[in-house]
Design an enzyme around this catalytic site. Structure first.
Site, PDB file in Angstrom:
ATOM      1  N   GLU A  28       1.604   3.655   5.548  1.00  0.00           N
ATOM      2  CA  GLU A  28       0.551   3.690   4.567  1.00  0.00           C
ATOM      3  C   GLU A  28      -0.586   2.790   4.857  1.00  0.00           C
ATOM      4  O   GLU A  28      -0.368   1.836   5.869  1.00  0.00           O
ATOM      5  CB  GLU A  28       0.963   3.171   3.425  1.00  0.00           C
ATOM      6  CG  GLU A  28       1.888   4.003   2.267  1.00  0.00           C
ATOM      7  CD  GLU A  28       1.839   3.588   1.183  1.00  0.00           C
ATOM      8  OE1 GLU A  28       1.440   4.245   0.032  1.00  0.00           O
ATOM      9  OE2 GLU A  28       2.259   2.323   0.820  1.00  0.00           O
ATOM     10  N   GLU A  76       7.603   8.924  -5.976  1.00  0.00           N
ATOM     11  CA  GLU A  76       7.447   7.895  -5.293  1.00  0.00           C
ATOM     12  C   GLU A  76       7.838   6.754  -6.065  1.00  0.00           C
ATOM     13  O   GLU A  76       7.186   6.587  -7.365  1.00  0.00           O
ATOM     14  CB  GLU A  76       6.012   7.580  -4.560  1.00  0.00           C
ATOM     15  CG  GLU A  76       5.758   8.446  -3.629  1.00  0.00           C
ATOM     16  CD  GLU A  76       4.507   8.203  -2.697  1.00  0.00           C
ATOM     17  OE1 GLU A  76       3.870   7.020  -3.187  1.00  0.00           O
ATOM     18  OE2 GLU A  76       4.254   9.100  -1.920  1.00  0.00           O
ATOM     19  N   GLU A  94      -0.746  12.674  -1.670  1.00  0.00           N
ATOM     20  CA  GLU A  94      -0.053  11.782  -2.892  1.00  0.00           C
ATOM     21  C   GLU A  94      -1.176  11.759  -3.928  1.00  0.00           C
ATOM     22  O   GLU A  94      -2.342  11.545  -3.828  1.00  0.00           O
ATOM     23  CB  GLU A  94       0.000  10.514  -2.245  1.00  0.00           C
ATOM     24  CG  GLU A  94       0.318   9.367  -3.365  1.00  0.00           C
ATOM     25  CD  GLU A  94       0.842   8.007  -3.088  1.00  0.00           C
ATOM     26  OE1 GLU A  94       0.270   7.635  -1.955  1.00  0.00           O
ATOM     27  OE2 GLU A  94       0.966   7.018  -3.823  1.00  0.00           O
ATOM     28  N   ASP A 114       8.574   3.629  -2.389  1.00  0.00           N
ATOM     29  CA  ASP A 114       7.305   3.308  -2.006  1.00  0.00           C
ATOM     30  C   ASP A 114       7.014   1.801  -1.525  1.00  0.00           C
ATOM     31  O   ASP A 114       8.104   0.991  -2.127  1.00  0.00           O
ATOM     32  CB  ASP A 114       6.227   3.410  -3.182  1.00  0.00           C
ATOM     33  CG  ASP A 114       5.058   3.569  -3.016  1.00  0.00           C
ATOM     34  OD1 ASP A 114       4.458   3.440  -1.792  1.00  0.00           O
ATOM     35  OD2 ASP A 114       3.944   3.965  -3.885  1.00  0.00           O
ATOM     36  N   ASN A 125       3.561   9.397  -8.100  1.00  0.00           N
ATOM     37  CA  ASN A 125       4.242   7.929  -8.177  1.00  0.00           C
ATOM     38  C   ASN A 125       4.832   7.886  -9.685  1.00  0.00           C
ATOM     39  O   ASN A 125       4.262   8.414 -10.544  1.00  0.00           O
ATOM     40  CB  ASN A 125       2.895   6.900  -8.394  1.00  0.00           C
ATOM     41  CG  ASN A 125       2.321   6.532  -6.944  1.00  0.00           C
ATOM     42  OD1 ASN A 125       3.174   6.059  -5.863  1.00  0.00           O
ATOM     43  ND2 ASN A 125       1.244   7.575  -6.699  1.00  0.00           N
TER      44      ASN A 125
HETATM   45  P1  C2E Z   1       0.500   3.285  -3.856  1.00  0.00           P
HETATM   46  O1  C2E Z   1       1.301   4.107  -4.302  1.00  0.00           O
HETATM   47  O2  C2E Z   1       0.827   2.216  -2.657  1.00  0.00           O
HETATM   48  O3  C2E Z   1      -0.725   4.031  -3.463  1.00  0.00           O
HETATM   49  C1  C2E Z   1      -1.574   3.753  -2.202  1.00  0.00           C
HETATM   50  C2  C2E Z   1      -2.744   3.018  -2.380  1.00  0.00           C
HETATM   51  O4  C2E Z   1      -3.151   2.548  -1.188  1.00  0.00           O
HETATM   52  C3  C2E Z   1      -3.689   3.809  -3.232  1.00  0.00           C
HETATM   53  O5  C2E Z   1      -4.606   2.809  -4.069  1.00  0.00           O
HETATM   54  C4  C2E Z   1      -4.612   4.280  -1.986  1.00  0.00           C
HETATM   55  O6  C2E Z   1      -6.154   4.664  -2.654  1.00  0.00           O
HETATM   56  C5  C2E Z   1      -4.501   3.086  -1.253  1.00  0.00           C
HETATM   57  N1  C2E Z   1      -4.963   3.390   0.228  1.00  0.00           N
HETATM   58  C6  C2E Z   1      -4.851   4.336   0.844  1.00  0.00           C
HETATM   59  N2  C2E Z   1      -4.956   4.301   2.065  1.00  0.00           N
HETATM   60  C7  C2E Z   1      -5.492   3.225   2.246  1.00  0.00           C
HETATM   61  C8  C2E Z   1      -6.106   2.538   3.366  1.00  0.00           C
HETATM   62  O7  C2E Z   1      -6.323   3.109   4.465  1.00  0.00           O
HETATM   63  N3  C2E Z   1      -6.565   1.431   3.251  1.00  0.00           N
HETATM   64  C9  C2E Z   1      -6.598   0.625   1.874  1.00  0.00           C
HETATM   65  N4  C2E Z   1      -7.250  -0.526   1.878  1.00  0.00           N
HETATM   66  N5  C2E Z   1      -6.058   1.290   0.889  1.00  0.00           N
HETATM   67  C10 C2E Z   1      -5.704   2.570   0.779  1.00  0.00           C
HETATM   68  P2  C2E Z   1      -4.746   3.120  -5.672  1.00  0.00           P
HETATM   69  O8  C2E Z   1      -4.994   4.499  -5.703  1.00  0.00           O
HETATM   70  O9  C2E Z   1      -5.938   2.062  -6.024  1.00  0.00           O
HETATM   71  O10 C2E Z   1      -3.306   2.742  -6.224  1.00  0.00           O
HETATM   72  C11 C2E Z   1      -2.829   1.542  -5.960  1.00  0.00           C
HETATM   73  C12 C2E Z   1      -1.391   1.845  -6.814  1.00  0.00           C
HETATM   74  O11 C2E Z   1      -1.286   2.052  -8.383  1.00  0.00           O
HETATM   75  C13 C2E Z   1      -0.497   2.792  -6.070  1.00  0.00           C
HETATM   76  O12 C2E Z   1       0.030   2.082  -4.906  1.00  0.00           O
HETATM   77  C14 C2E Z   1       0.478   2.891  -7.066  1.00  0.00           C
HETATM   78  O13 C2E Z   1       1.423   2.078  -6.988  1.00  0.00           O
HETATM   79  C15 C2E Z   1      -0.168   2.868  -8.435  1.00  0.00           C
HETATM   80  N6  C2E Z   1      -0.590   4.113  -8.952  1.00  0.00           N
HETATM   81  C16 C2E Z   1      -1.660   4.783  -8.499  1.00  0.00           C
HETATM   82  N7  C2E Z   1      -1.520   6.159  -9.311  1.00  0.00           N
HETATM   83  C17 C2E Z   1      -0.465   6.167 -10.177  1.00  0.00           C
HETATM   84  C18 C2E Z   1       0.355   6.980 -10.843  1.00  0.00           C
HETATM   85  O14 C2E Z   1      -0.120   8.081 -11.355  1.00  0.00           O
HETATM   86  N8  C2E Z   1       1.501   6.483 -11.399  1.00  0.00           N
HETATM   87  C19 C2E Z   1       1.835   5.322 -11.071  1.00  0.00           C
HETATM   88  N9  C2E Z   1       3.124   4.921 -11.826  1.00  0.00           N
HETATM   89  N10 C2E Z   1       1.552   4.548 -10.579  1.00  0.00           N
HETATM   90  C20 C2E Z   1       0.166   4.742  -9.982  1.00  0.00           C
HETATM   91 CA    CA Z   2       2.584   5.650  -3.730  1.00  0.00          CA
HETATM   92 CA    CA Z   3       2.319   2.028  -1.489  1.00  0.00          CA
END
Ligand code: C2E
Ligand code: CA
Ligand code: CA
Length: 720
Positions: A676, A590, A499, A620, A558
């Site tokens: 996740e 997603e 991802e 998602d 995403n």
């Molecule tokens: P998401 O799509 O649900 O992505 C998963 C988030 O959970 C990611 O946070 C990831 O780093 C985190 N994560 C993965 N495994 C674990 C784990 O074991 N424990 C914990 N505590 N966290 C974990 P991240 O990277 O901070 O992204 C947060 C949200 O921001 C994403 O949730 C997504 O909704 C959004 N996002 C990130 N990148 C993009 C993007 O390029 N475009 C869009 N539209 N949204 C994005």
């Molecule tokens: Ca995602």
């Molecule tokens: Ca998610």
């Protein structure tokens, strides 16, 4: 040495805390906000002032070629900006004071417009000349700054306090039902009383012999300089008082114009005459001495501050302002910095602003006494740029060298404070960032359809600044980039996909949470551009991995619901795939449904089109939103990603039931489920027992930069 470093660190920390505590004082905030409101006037005025006083006879030359309208243009610009800036400041301060009063909910609501009208009247009553005179002198930016501020604070405080007195409030019943009229009329008697009190103050001032406050203050300031002398003490006193006056927004040299008229200009003339006669100039301290050696870029040697900001500041706002301020600064006009940073009433920059010119006075004095630099015996108009003015004032290259030394002295004084200002901003920003994060994470959308940009107070201001920074960063891969988190088959240990997740390393605030990035891009209207860029980068990376990873390894990207509303979204995605040379079945989009209450027909249409072309669709954060099941009914998604909040608290029996139901539903409908946020082995074992197969989480890997992710994939021991 180590102990010294620790001590210095502690001192710096204390300084930050002290400055921080004072930065948040409401009055200081009001002043700084008021200043920022008149910044457009200051920027235009500075350019006007620069052209009005263009050095090297340029002004005269242009006037003779272009006619008198050349100077009329700049005169009018200066009058229309600097000329009324103090009045504008008065209004801005007062409006901010009234808003603060309303925010604190003390007393009845006071219309900021009414407060401005009342306080303006107070000001006119107090300072209007008895004879018809030039109004410009009254409201000129740094002549009446302090007076405007004092009147604004005194007048608003008086008016706002009086408005709380029941005796001075009109009973609601007598004032009709128009809410605006009612608010104004309720506090009207208080306004009238405030104006009247200022009238009495004016009569009292006249009575004790102070008809003109400005004149009275100037006379008071001249007292220490009654005895003319050419000593270091005199030089330091003149520089110090001038700087202190600037710090409270008053034009230092203007307030001390008596010193200039009676001491500095005659000394300069005597030196020039001696030089023409071939004799040795006598005086060290002359007007050109201060202009050339202690006011490079304007009072406070603010050219040094500009250089220090370019050298040491990570704050894009300050750097941008300095780019604006550089041209006027070359002609020693520094109002953009005084009122834009602002230096006026600034608890951090007051120290170098005061100390740099004092130190420069000492170095230039010593160099002159030691005859390293000749005494100033030349004519240099105050707008002559630094380095040129050093030569013009001394007829010697030693004068230029002295300026270079003093520039270095000034830059090294300002530099630590530039860093301190950055650190303070960073700390304040981090506090506010958590508010932004909450706003970005929740579903509440402001009246303008925006999550962050319309937030009140500091959070809204930071959001606007960050949105600007983000827009400027879109093409910079050092700040804005993607990381990739592997998705694994739990028993086979085979990587099935990765991802792509966005990261933004802000030069001042560090990493900004991805939901904030997305909310800012949505609010500011460039989510489509950002989203396509993310998609293009992710697809290009997956295409570059061909032959190095399993053929069926998918890339998940995403997509924000806002992007899906774009009429050309499906074509844009397909174009990206073609450009990258990536097969459509290797891309999974997603979509987070939690922010969309109802499955929107446009969105469903776009997703169906893409699915028809082979692109996979995942939902998602499944289980969080209100439309999860409706989405499933509306069209056949390929993947469900079970939200981390359900897996995190796995153990609570309700969550267990929900997860079990989702997995069963997925199995029945032939949809793959990804779990996740798997962080612990126990979590993994329980999900495996439930029949889940694909996992994503810190237990396996954190999101990694592209190269590291590839290495991770290639070194996984596959068991199939
Ligand atoms: P998401 O799509 O649900 O992505 C998963 C988030 O959970 C990611 O946070 C990831 O780093 C985190 N994560 C993965 N495994 C674990 C784990 O074991 N424990 C914990 N505590 N966290 C974990 P991240 O990277 O901070 O992204 C947060 C949200 O921001 C994403 O949730 C997504 O909704 C959004 N996002 C990130 N990148 C993009 C993007 O390029 N475009 C869009 N539209 N949204 C994005
Ligand atoms: Ca995602
Ligand atoms: Ca998610």
């Amino acid at each position: 040495m180590q102990a010294d470093m620790n001590k210095a660190g502690r001192l710096l920390l204390r300084a930050i805390e002290f400055a921080d505590a004072h930065e948040n004082r409401p009055l200081l905030l009001v002043v700084q906000r008021g200043l920022s409101l008149v910044l457009p006037l200051i920027l235009v005025g500075s350019l006007g002032l620069m052209f009005q006083n263009a050095p090297f006879g340029l002004g005269e030359l242009l006037e003779s070629t272009l006619g008198p309208s050349w100077s009329t243009l700049w005169d009018t610009l200066v009058s229309g900006t600097f000329g009324i800036a103090a009045l504008a400041l008065l209004c801005a301060f007062t409006g901010s004071m009234a808003m603060l009063h309303n925010q604190q909910r003390i007393g009845p609501f006071v219309s900021p417009s009414l407060a401005i009208v009342v306080v303006m009247s107070c000001a006119f009553v107090l300072i209007a000349p008895r004879e018809p005179a030039e109004w410009e002198n009254i409201f000129y930016i740094n002549r009446s700054f302090l007076l405007s501020l004092a009147v604004s604070i005194a007048g608003s405080t008086l008016f706002l306090r009086l408005s709380r007195l029941r005796a001075l409030q009109l009973p609601m019943t007598t004032v009709g039902h128009d809410p605006v009229v009612r608010d104004v009329l309720t506090v009207m008697p208080a306004g009238i009383a405030a104006i009247f009190i200022f009238g009495v103050a004016r009569i009292l001032l006249n009575f004790i012999g102070i008809p003109d406050v400005d004149e009275a203050v100037r006379a008071l300031l001249l007292a220490p300089f009654a005895q003319a002398s050419d000593t270091l003490g005199f030089g330091l006193a003149y520089t110090g008082i001038t700087q202190l006056l600037w710090l409270v927004g008053m034009h230092g040299p203007h307030m001390l114009s008596g010193v200039e008229e009676h001491i500095l200009v005659p000394a300069a003339q005597a030196n020039i005459a001696a030089w023409h006669d071939g004799a040795a100039p006598v005086f060290i301290f002359t007007k050109p001495f201060f202009d050339a050696f202690t006011r490079m870029g304007g009072s406070g040697s603010t050219l040094c501050l500009i250089i220090a900001i370019f050298l040491g500041s990570r704050d894009t706002g300050s750097r941008k302002l300095c780019r604006f301020a550089l041209l006027p600064a070359l002609c020693n006009v520094n109002e953009p910095l005084l009122f834009g940073i602002p230096l006026v009433f600034n608890p951090v920059y007051c120290i170098p602003f005061l100390c740099a010119p004092l130190l420069q006075t000492v170095t230039a004095y010593l160099a002159t006494v030691l005859e390293l630099v000749p005494r100033t015996a030349g004519e240099a108009f105050w707008t002559t740029p630094a380095l040129v003015s050093g030569y013009a004032a001394t007829h010697s290259l030693a004068g230029v060298a002295m300026q270079v030394v003093n520039l270095a002295v000034g830059v090294s004084m300002y530099l630590p404070f530039v860093r301190l200002a950055d650190t303070m901003q960073e700390r304040r920003g981090k506090r506010v960032l958590s508010a932004l994060q909450q706003a970005a994470a929740c579903c509440h959308i402001g009246p303008g359809g925006r999550k962050c940009l319309d937030l009140p107070g500091e959070a809204g201001r930071l959001a606007k600044a960050l949105a600007n920074d983000l827009a400027a960063t879109l093409d910079r891969h050092d700040q804005l980039f993607l990381v990739y988190q592997p998705q694994l088959h739990g028993t086979l240990h085979r990587i099935t996909g990765v991802e792509a997740l966005i990261r933004w390393r802000h030069p001042v605030y560090g990493f900004i949470a991805p939901p904030v990035i997305i909310a800012l891009a949505e609010d500011a209207g460039f989510i489509d551009k950002l989203g396509l860029q993310v998609l293009a980068d992710a697809c290009a990376l997956r295409a570059a991995w061909v032959d190095r990873v399993p053929d069926d390894l998918r890339i998940s990207v995403n997509v924000s619901p806002r992007q899906l509303l774009h009429p050309h979204f499906p074509e844009n995605v397909l174009a990206v795939l073609t450009d990258a040379g990536l097969a459509s079945h290797l891309l999974e989009l997603e979509i987070t449904e939690s922010s969309v209450l109802e499955p929107n027909p446009h969105i469903l249409e776009a997703l169906k089109t893409l699915q028809g072309q082979g692109v996979r669709v995942a939902i998602d954060d499944f289980g969080m939103g209100h439309a999860s099941l409706r989405y499933l009914r509306a069209f056949p998604v390929d993947t469900i990603k079970i939200d981390r909040s359900l897996t995190l608290d796995y153990g609570a029996s309700v969550n267990e039931h929900i997860v079990r139901s989702i997995v069963e539903l997925g199995q029945a409908m032939g949809i793959s489920t990804v779990v996740e946020g798997v962080e612990q082995h126990t979590q993994l074992e329980r999900f495996l027992a439930l029949g889940c197969s694909i996992f994503q989480g810190y237990l396996f890997s954190r999101p990694l930069p592209g190269e590291e992710c590839l290495h991770y994939i290639r070194t996984q021991p596959s068991r199939d």
